[in-house]
Design a protein around this motif. Structure first.
Motif, PDB file in Angstrom:
ATOM      1  N   VAL A 167       0.852  -1.189   0.000  1.00 27.44           N
ATOM      2  CA  VAL A 167       0.000   0.000   0.000  1.00 27.44           C
ATOM      3  C   VAL A 167       0.884   1.234   0.000  1.00 27.44           C
ATOM      4  O   VAL A 167       1.846   1.315   0.770  1.00 27.44           O
ATOM      5  CB  VAL A 167      -0.944  -0.010   1.226  1.00 27.44           C
ATOM      6  CG1 VAL A 167      -1.750   1.271   1.291  1.00 27.44           C
ATOM      7  CG2 VAL A 167      -1.861  -1.229   1.179  1.00 27.44           C
ATOM      8  N   LEU A 168       0.546   2.178  -0.879  1.00 25.65           N
ATOM      9  CA  LEU A 168       1.270   3.441  -0.968  1.00 25.65           C
ATOM     10  C   LEU A 168       0.310   4.601  -0.782  1.00 25.65           C
ATOM     11  O   LEU A 168      -0.831   4.548  -1.243  1.00 25.65           O
ATOM     12  CB  LEU A 168       1.926   3.599  -2.346  1.00 25.65           C
ATOM     13  CG  LEU A 168       2.999   2.624  -2.755  1.00 25.65           C
ATOM     14  CD1 LEU A 168       3.430   2.908  -4.184  1.00 25.65           C
ATOM     15  CD2 LEU A 168       4.190   2.721  -1.826  1.00 25.65           C
ATOM     16  N   ASP A 169       0.782   5.640  -0.148  1.00 27.06           N
ATOM     17  CA  ASP A 169       0.009   6.872  -0.004  1.00 27.06           C
ATOM     18  C   ASP A 169       0.287   7.753  -1.218  1.00 27.06           C
ATOM     19  O   ASP A 169       1.447   8.076  -1.500  1.00 27.06           O
ATOM     20  CB  ASP A 169       0.419   7.590   1.279  1.00 27.06           C
ATOM     21  CG  ASP A 169      -0.430   8.810   1.561  1.00 27.06           C
ATOM     22  OD1 ASP A 169      -1.568   8.878   1.063  1.00 27.06           O
ATOM     23  OD2 ASP A 169       0.046   9.701   2.290  1.00 27.06           O
TER      24      ASP A 169
ATOM     25  N   ASP B 177      -5.376   9.782  -0.990  1.00 29.41           N
ATOM     26  CA  ASP B 177      -5.700   8.484  -0.403  1.00 29.41           C
ATOM     27  C   ASP B 177      -4.583   7.496  -0.727  1.00 29.41           C
ATOM     28  O   ASP B 177      -3.569   7.848  -1.317  1.00 29.41           O
ATOM     29  CB  ASP B 177      -7.032   7.965  -0.930  1.00 29.41           C
ATOM     30  CG  ASP B 177      -7.772   7.096   0.079  1.00 29.41           C
ATOM     31  OD1 ASP B 177      -7.131   6.552   1.005  1.00 29.41           O
ATOM     32  OD2 ASP B 177      -8.997   6.946  -0.066  1.00 29.41           O
ATOM     33  N   LYS B 178      -4.808   6.258  -0.354  1.00 29.03           N
ATOM     34  CA  LYS B 178      -3.823   5.203  -0.565  1.00 29.03           C
ATOM     35  C   LYS B 178      -4.254   4.306  -1.716  1.00 29.03           C
ATOM     36  O   LYS B 178      -5.443   4.208  -2.036  1.00 29.03           O
ATOM     37  CB  LYS B 178      -3.665   4.377   0.706  1.00 29.03           C
ATOM     38  CG  LYS B 178      -3.105   5.192   1.840  1.00 29.03           C
ATOM     39  CD  LYS B 178      -3.013   4.395   3.109  1.00 29.03           C
ATOM     40  CE  LYS B 178      -2.428   5.342   4.145  1.00 29.03           C
ATOM     41  NZ  LYS B 178      -2.375   4.889   5.441  1.00 29.03           N
TER      42      LYS B 178
ATOM     43  N   LYS C 219      -0.369  11.219  -2.249  1.00 32.31           N
ATOM     44  CA  LYS C 219      -0.826  12.510  -1.735  1.00 32.31           C
ATOM     45  C   LYS C 219      -1.643  13.310  -2.747  1.00 32.31           C
ATOM     46  O   LYS C 219      -2.674  13.874  -2.379  1.00 32.31           O
ATOM     47  CB  LYS C 219       0.357  13.310  -1.212  1.00 32.31           C
ATOM     48  CG  LYS C 219       0.976  12.684   0.028  1.00 32.31           C
ATOM     49  CD  LYS C 219       2.000  13.595   0.670  1.00 32.31           C
ATOM     50  CE  LYS C 219       2.785  12.958   1.774  1.00 32.31           C
ATOM     51  NZ  LYS C 219       2.137  12.140   2.721  1.00 32.31           N
TER      52      LYS C 219
END
Length: 94
Positions: free
Chosen positions: A18-20, A26-27, A22
């Motif tokens: 999972v990556l954020d 959201d992710k 920006k």
């Protein structure tokens, strides 16, 4: 010792993370690339490196189509979605 079936079955167990993102607020989940997907992305990079002014590869959009997935590692976008992804602001795709 691994046999043919065991090696081919490793394709079903791609890792995800999972990556954020920006700019999107959201992710997202991304998955590991297949050998063929990686070859395609690398060939796009190579072509761009040779002549960046003559090639419109949609590299970021293609990579995102390959990488963005659900939690199980299934692609969210098909190859047919690359043109739509290419129209998104670059900040979310880098």
């Amino acid at each position: 010792m691994l046999n043919r079936e065991a090696i081919l079955n490793t394709a079903t167990g791609r890792k995800t993370m999972v990556l954020d993102v920006k700019p999107w607020g959201d992710k997202v989940t991304i998955r590991g690339l297949s050998a063929g997907e990686l070859d395609h992305v690398e060939s796009m990079i190579s072509a761009y490196d040779k002549d960046p002014m003559s090639i419109t590869t949609k590299l970021r959009a293609t990579a995102c189509a390959y990488l963005l997935s659900d939690a199980s590692g299934n692609r969210l976008f098909s190859d047919a979605d690359v043109d739509a992804l290419d129209q998104l602001p670059a900040a979310g795709l880098t």
